[in-house]
Design an enzyme around this catalytic site. Sequence first.
Site: not given
Ligand code: FPP
Length: 247
Positions: A21, A38, A132
């Site tokens: 997150d 991301h 893994l």
């Molecule tokens: C949380 O950040 C992240 C996600 C929505 C999921 C994690 C996504 C990635 C690591 C990128 C995509 C990965 C793949 C493998 C496709 P957020 O957007 O909720 O952050 P915030 O809470 O600060 O807004």
Amino acid sequence: MSAVPNAPPATIPHHVAIIMDGNGRWAAQRGLPRIEGHERGTDNIRRITFAAGELGIKCLTLWAFSTENWRRPPDEIRGIMRILGEVILRETEELHRQGAQLRHIGSLDGLPDDTRRAVLEAIELTKANNKLVLTLAFNYGGRQEMVEAIRALVAAGLTADEIDEPAIARFLYTRDLPDPDLIVRTSGEHRMSNFLLWQAAYAELFFTPILWPDFGPDDLCAAVAEFGRRERRFGRVSAELVSDPTA
Ligand code: FPP
């Protein structure tokens, strides 16, 4: 699908699951578009996967997209789908070379066709690897998983007497995975947000304010070290509270 590798020593969690997150906030803090967060978060998957292998963690589950993330702006969803397709194409060979087995939990419905195909091909290519097990939770929701499990259980004709905890576990996406020992959530939120609801029953929880793109190998080590200091009782009383019959 080959078996899950044997458990490491008890101080190292066999299965670590991470709620990655904070990508959006990482980008906002730098005045960048959310999708940049991301991208950086995705780069971090590579170094944390490598670090997990080095630490002796045998199963790593990363939550990349929840069933609720469809509520995000269409541009951001398209961006995440594009990143998923690219990362699978770019990283699969290396994962395979390192002996990692890729799995997916969740639903592949709603993904672009070529992305879905790339994920399925990567799973097929790496299915016999056992250094893994890297599970990508993509389009995953814990409640949705339970709904699907109950539907499958009913369709399989199980009677009420046949339904017990092992029977339910056999119908979950995670049927071939041990329960997580340690669940990490980055970015300072203290919620499970519909992640591995059934499987988290006895997991140790570790929350850190660090945003996912900044969560490095040292931070993973710190989480694992904290895990090693926890006493896991699984409903039993602490060893210290049991009177010593020889005393
Ligand atoms: C949380 O950040 C992240 C996600 C929505 C999921 C994690 C996504 C990635 C690591 C990128 C995509 C990965 C793949 C493998 C496709 P957020 O957007 O909720 O952050 P915030 O809470 O600060 O807004």
